[in-house]
Design an enzyme around this catalytic site. Structure first.
Site, PDB file in Angstrom:
ATOM      1  N   TYR A 176      30.198  35.032  32.570  1.00  0.00           N
ATOM      2  CA  TYR A 176      29.133  35.880  32.029  1.00  0.00           C
ATOM      3  C   TYR A 176      28.768  35.384  30.620  1.00  0.00           C
ATOM      4  O   TYR A 176      29.270  34.352  30.176  1.00  0.00           O
ATOM      5  CB  TYR A 176      29.581  37.349  32.011  1.00  0.00           C
ATOM      6  CG  TYR A 176      29.817  37.903  33.408  1.00  0.00           C
ATOM      7  CD1 TYR A 176      28.743  38.135  34.268  1.00  0.00           C
ATOM      8  CD2 TYR A 176      31.100  38.160  33.874  1.00  0.00           C
ATOM      9  CE1 TYR A 176      28.953  38.622  35.559  1.00  0.00           C
ATOM     10  CE2 TYR A 176      31.321  38.646  35.156  1.00  0.00           C
ATOM     11  CZ  TYR A 176      30.243  38.877  35.997  1.00  0.00           C
ATOM     12  OH  TYR A 176      30.448  39.352  37.270  1.00  0.00           O
ATOM     13  N   ARG A 322      41.953  45.420  42.859  1.00  0.00           N
ATOM     14  CA  ARG A 322      41.725  45.933  44.216  1.00  0.00           C
ATOM     15  C   ARG A 322      42.928  46.663  44.824  1.00  0.00           C
ATOM     16  O   ARG A 322      42.733  47.618  45.590  1.00  0.00           O
ATOM     17  CB  ARG A 322      41.248  44.783  45.111  1.00  0.00           C
ATOM     18  CG  ARG A 322      39.841  44.328  44.742  1.00  0.00           C
ATOM     19  CD  ARG A 322      39.480  43.011  45.380  1.00  0.00           C
ATOM     20  NE  ARG A 322      40.285  41.930  44.848  1.00  0.00           N
ATOM     21  CZ  ARG A 322      40.327  40.705  45.353  1.00  0.00           C
ATOM     22  NH1 ARG A 322      39.610  40.415  46.418  1.00  0.00           N
ATOM     23  NH2 ARG A 322      41.069  39.766  44.798  1.00  0.00           N
ATOM     24  N   CYS A 348      40.189  41.245  51.481  1.00  0.00           N
ATOM     25  CA  CYS A 348      39.128  40.942  52.452  1.00  0.00           C
ATOM     26  C   CYS A 348      37.765  40.834  51.779  1.00  0.00           C
ATOM     27  O   CYS A 348      36.823  40.309  52.367  1.00  0.00           O
ATOM     28  CB  CYS A 348      39.088  42.008  53.541  1.00  0.00           C
ATOM     29  SG  CYS A 348      38.538  43.621  52.946  1.00  0.00           S
ATOM     30  N   CYS A 351      34.936  45.179  49.329  1.00  0.00           N
ATOM     31  CA  CYS A 351      34.540  46.035  48.208  1.00  0.00           C
ATOM     32  C   CYS A 351      33.590  45.318  47.256  1.00  0.00           C
ATOM     33  O   CYS A 351      32.953  45.938  46.416  1.00  0.00           O
ATOM     34  CB  CYS A 351      35.771  46.508  47.441  1.00  0.00           C
ATOM     35  SG  CYS A 351      36.837  45.165  46.921  1.00  0.00           S
TER      36      CYS A 351
HETATM   37  C1  LIG Z   1      34.426  45.514  42.771  1.00  0.00           C
HETATM   38  C2  LIG Z   1      34.915  44.663  41.645  1.00  0.00           C
HETATM   39  C3  LIG Z   1      34.301  44.724  40.404  1.00  0.00           C
HETATM   40  C4  LIG Z   1      34.782  43.939  39.340  1.00  0.00           C
HETATM   41  N1  LIG Z   1      34.230  44.065  38.102  1.00  0.00           N
HETATM   42  C5  LIG Z   1      34.794  43.431  37.036  1.00  0.00           C
HETATM   43  C6  LIG Z   1      34.366  43.708  35.706  1.00  0.00           C
HETATM   44  O1  LIG Z   1      33.521  44.557  35.462  1.00  0.00           O
HETATM   45  N2  LIG Z   1      34.949  43.023  34.698  1.00  0.00           N
HETATM   46  C7  LIG Z   1      35.931  42.097  34.908  1.00  0.00           C
HETATM   47  O2  LIG Z   1      36.428  41.510  33.951  1.00  0.00           O
HETATM   48  N3  LIG Z   1      36.376  41.842  36.161  1.00  0.00           N
HETATM   49  C8  LIG Z   1      35.854  42.500  37.216  1.00  0.00           C
HETATM   50  N4  LIG Z   1      36.361  42.300  38.471  1.00  0.00           N
HETATM   51  C9  LIG Z   1      37.503  41.381  38.653  1.00  0.00           C
HETATM   52  C10 LIG Z   1      38.820  42.147  38.593  1.00  0.00           C
HETATM   53  O3  LIG Z   1      39.053  42.687  37.321  1.00  0.00           O
HETATM   54  C11 LIG Z   1      40.011  41.247  38.974  1.00  0.00           C
HETATM   55  O4  LIG Z   1      40.121  40.212  38.047  1.00  0.00           O
HETATM   56  C12 LIG Z   1      39.883  40.671  40.372  1.00  0.00           C
HETATM   57  O5  LIG Z   1      39.517  41.668  41.289  1.00  0.00           O
HETATM   58  C13 LIG Z   1      41.202  40.029  40.814  1.00  0.00           C
HETATM   59  O6  LIG Z   1      42.236  40.949  40.759  1.00  0.00           O
HETATM   60  P1  LIG Z   1      42.820  41.670  42.092  1.00  0.00           P
HETATM   61  O7  LIG Z   1      43.204  40.570  43.027  1.00  0.00           O
HETATM   62  O8  LIG Z   1      43.973  42.452  41.587  1.00  0.00           O
HETATM   63  O9  LIG Z   1      41.720  42.487  42.642  1.00  0.00           O
HETATM   64  C14 LIG Z   1      35.879  43.061  39.540  1.00  0.00           C
HETATM   65  C15 LIG Z   1      36.478  43.004  40.799  1.00  0.00           C
HETATM   66  C16 LIG Z   1      36.025  43.796  41.840  1.00  0.00           C
HETATM   67  C17 LIG Z   1      36.738  43.733  43.165  1.00  0.00           C
HETATM   68  S1  SF4 Z   2      37.870  46.254  50.509  1.00  0.00           S
HETATM   69 FE1  SF4 Z   2      39.376  44.688  51.036  1.00  0.00          FE
HETATM   70  S2  SF4 Z   2      39.536  43.486  49.142  1.00  0.00           S
HETATM   71 FE2  SF4 Z   2      38.563  45.391  48.565  1.00  0.00          FE
HETATM   72  S3  SF4 Z   2      40.239  46.718  47.929  1.00  0.00           S
HETATM   73 FE3  SF4 Z   2      39.860  47.154  50.069  1.00  0.00          FE
HETATM   74  S4  SF4 Z   2      41.287  45.827  51.180  1.00  0.00           S
HETATM   75 FE4  SF4 Z   2      41.138  45.039  49.089  1.00  0.00          FE
END
Ligand SMILES: Cc1cc2nc3c(=O)[nH]c(=O)nc-3n(C[C@H](O)[C@H](O)[C@H](O)COP(=O)(O)O)c2cc1C
Ligand code: SF4
Length: 651
Positions: A176, A322, A348, A351
């Site tokens: 960004y 997530r 998956c 979301c």
């Molecule tokens: C729906 C969604 C919205 C996200 N929005 C942001 C955000 O606003 N700012 C940010 O730094 N990361 C954002 N991310 C990234 C998450 O903070 C995180 O780094 C990423 O989902 C990987 O972590 P996880 O595997 O635990 O989900 C977003 C992720 C998801 C799934």
């Molecule tokens: S939609 Fe899939 S990737 Fe997103 S939180 Fe649910 S299980 Fe995890």
């Protein structure tokens, strides 16, 4: 005294002037149920409050705008904290989360060049989405706009402090606006904000100074960076280590380490096929270089692996995003050692995405139908009248229906005609990198067993059985079967079904194989076949469509890369004329030319059709029932879980 599970995750943490009750951080996630003008809504509060109740130590509210309405950088599609009228909503949000013992931070960001709207970035370098779609080429942000942005971030920090936030975060990750400055590929500026690493971090350093000047030296600030964005000729890890040191020297209280950008979103929002903890070398390098705490992010799902990243000293705080959508009680259950009770995120990507290309709004989770319905669905109301409920089918829809209905106090029996639970999750788990599908099967089957659902295997339910059991409620979750083909030649021995390959009924080795169909099912079946040393072609017939278009982009990228690595031939825009003893005869949609693709085996992956036989008989006999999942219309896990969760609440 009870045993402390995962002691490092559940040790208190210190950031700046405050203490967190544990080391678990809810990472920022944008699109958080804000109102039309970016204000906090009751839905925003309900959503976050469930995560605070679930015992997260620190919640970071997702990317929020500090540009007021009327400002040229204002966008309505984000939470906003740019003017006094937004403060009361944020106050209410923070108080609701503090009430459950969580500390609360808020991330400020600007989208930069990762948008289809005309926007600004470090330079006019075009960026792409992870499926290769180009975004609108950005305009280089001017120096006066940089100083204006710094001023507004600092004013936002003051408003955040007024609202009661414990900290703010500067979003300089994921490509960004502020992330684009760090990358030598995205930042080609010739002024004092481009070139050397000192110049590329000047925006961030000046911003940190201004925030501290306006909000107070003791008001903590995190900076979130992508240690690697995985773009060619972009930032290297050694440089990111340097960036972290510069930010620390400029007053950052925490570095939140992430990775990737939109073009490489499959690496920032790790997909199913990524190894949990694969970014550890990035975290270790930055942790070693700074004396302030670091938060690590990306792909952590299991408490055991999460505990290790903290106990090994590679991170001070575990960031999860997530997993808390899939199960807001992840921390609480981990602390209690109830690991099997955690509904784990499958990565998956549902979301992140809605079919048709737009980002998902409203948000939803494939495995947790309560996400986005916190107010109405979190508490499972006991049934007023206890009923005898019969569920037919042990796939995800049937299991979820049985789980919820039994939690409400009903006496539930689940009939599965096979010998195991899981339905299509079993098939979906077979292609390379899809084992996590079984996490959902394991969660649901464990829960219904623990709750005492009476599970009957190997029973084909008939009208007679229903008549003798006399259920008060009958829920049909009989699933789907592969679609029949009317392609000439499809009744020959060399033709098999994708489901037979996935089930392991058909073993293919060293063969020429043509897979008919271009869906995710077809492509993933092709992956499995290609991984066994076969020479594979995939034929997608629907004009205009692209391969695996029913898969969301981050996981789709993995499928396409695997197919390319394994030299799977992709044939698009052809019509299948017939199957012959040599292979398949196709007609090129553009030229009308005939093409023969040689194949020893033809695999049909043409979608599925609902199993309705019992339903049709019951309708004739005027026996009432409900239908859920693929037997209504074959779709996906999200639909199956939602429909199961809904009927479980309705019976
Ligand atoms: C729906 C969604 C919205 C996200 N929005 C942001 C955000 O606003 N700012 C940010 O730094 N990361 C954002 N991310 C990234 C998450 O903070 C995180 O780094 C990423 O989902 C990987 O972590 P996880 O595997 O635990 O989900 C977003 C992720 C998801 C799934
Ligand atoms: S939609 Fe899939 S990737 Fe997103 S939180 Fe649910 S299980 Fe995890």
């Amino acid at each position: 005294m009870s045993k402390t599970h995962f002691p490092h995750l559940f040790k208190k943490g210190k950031i700046g002037n405050f203490t967190t009750k544990n080391r678990i951080v809810m990472l920022p996630m944008a699109r958080q149920f804000q109102g039309m003008n970016g204000e906090v809504t009751q839905k925003t509060i309900d959503y976050f409050a469930e995560r605070a109740k679930g015992d997260v130590g620190l919640i970071i509210i997702g990317s929020t705008r500090v540009f007021p309405p009327g400002h040229k950088f204002y966008t309505p599609a984000s939470l906003n904290l740019s003017a006094p009228q937004f403060i009361p909503g944020h106050c209410e949000l923070v108080q609701a989360l503090h009430a459950h013992g969580a500390k609360v931070s808020i991330q400020f960001g600007h989208i930069g060049g990762q948008t289809h709207m005309q926007s600004v970035a470090a330079s006019d370098v075009q960026q792409n989405f992870c499926d290769g779609t180009p975004y609108t080429k950005p305009i280089p942000i001017t120096k006066s706009e940089i100083w204006d942005t710094i001023d507004l971030f600092a004013k936002g920090a003051v408003m955040a402090k007024t609202a009661g936030y414990d900290m703010i975060e500067i979003h300089a990750a994921h490509g960004y606006l502020l992330g684009s400055f760090l990358s030598p590929f995205l930042n080609t500026r010739k002024d004092e904000f481009g070139g050397s690493i000192e110049n590329r971090t000047r925006f961030h350093v000046e911003m940190l100074k201004e925030i501290k000047a306006k909000a107070g030296d003791d008001f903590p600030v995190t900076v979130r960076i992508s240690a690697l964005d995985y773009l060619e000729n972009s930032i290297e890890l050694v440089e990111s280590v340097h960036v972290a040191k510069i930010l620390e020297a400029a007053g950052a209280d925490v570095i939140s380490v992430s990775a990737g950008c939109h073009e490489t979103q499959h690496l920032s929002n790790d997909t199913m096929r990524m190894k949990e903890d694969f970014k550890r070398p990035l975290f270790e390098a930055i942790k070693k270089a700074v004396n302030i705490p670091i938060i690590v992010a990306g792909g952590y799902r299991n408490p055991e692996i999460s505990e290790r990243i903290v106990s090994d000293g590679a991170a001070d705080f575990l960031g999860i995003a997530r997993p808390l959508l899939a199960d807001p009680e992840w921390p609480k259950k981990a602390a209690q050692g109830r690991v099997d009770d955690i509904r784990k995120c499958l990565s998956c990507g549902e979301c992140l995405y809605v079919r048709g290309g737009a980002f998902n709004f409203p948000q939803s989770c494939a495995v947790n139908a309560v996400f986005g319905r916190e107010k109405d669905w979190t508490d499972i109301e006991p049934a007023l009248e206890k009923k005898k409920v019969m569920v037919i089918g042990g796939g995800p829809a049937g299991m979820e229906a049985a789980r919820v209905a039994s939690l409400r106090g009903h006496s539930v029996s689940l009939y599965e005609k096979g010998e195991t639970l899981g339905g299509q999750l079993l098939l979906a788990s077979k292609p390379p990198g899809k084992k996590r599908m079984l996490w959902l099967r394991d969660f649901l089957s464990n829960q219904i067993k623990k709750q005492g659902v009476n599970i009957q295997f190997g029973v084909e339910v008939t009208p007679e059985l229903i008549d003798s059991e006399k259920p008060d409620e009958l829920i049909m979750a009989t699933g789907a079967i592969p679609k029949q083909s009317n392609i000439p030649g499809s009744d020959t021995n060399q033709v098999v079904l994708a489901w037979e390959v996935l089930r392991g009924d058909v073993h293919l080795e060293n063969k020429k194989v043509a897979v008919i169909g271009g869906s995710m099912l077809a492509c993933e079946t092709a992956e499995l076949i290609a991984s066994r040393g076969n020479e594979v072609s995939v034929v997608k017939m629907r004009p205009g469509a692209y391969m695996a278009e029913d898969c969301e982009p981050t996981n789709r990228r993995g499928i396409m890369e695997f197919m390319q690595e394994h030299k799977v031939r992709e044939i698009t825009d052809h019509k299948l004329e017939k199957i012959t003893s040599k292979g398949i005869d196709l007609i090129d949609n553009d030229s009308g030319d005939s093409v023969c693709v040689e194949a020893d085996v033809i695999v049909l992956a043409l979608g599925s059709t609902p199993v309705r036989e019992l339903a049709d008989v019951l309708e004739e006999k005027d026996i009432s029932f409900s239908m859920i999942g693929d037997c209504t219309k074959p779709k996906n896990i999200k639909q199956a879980i939602y429909q199961g969760a809904l009927i479980g609440r309705q019976v």
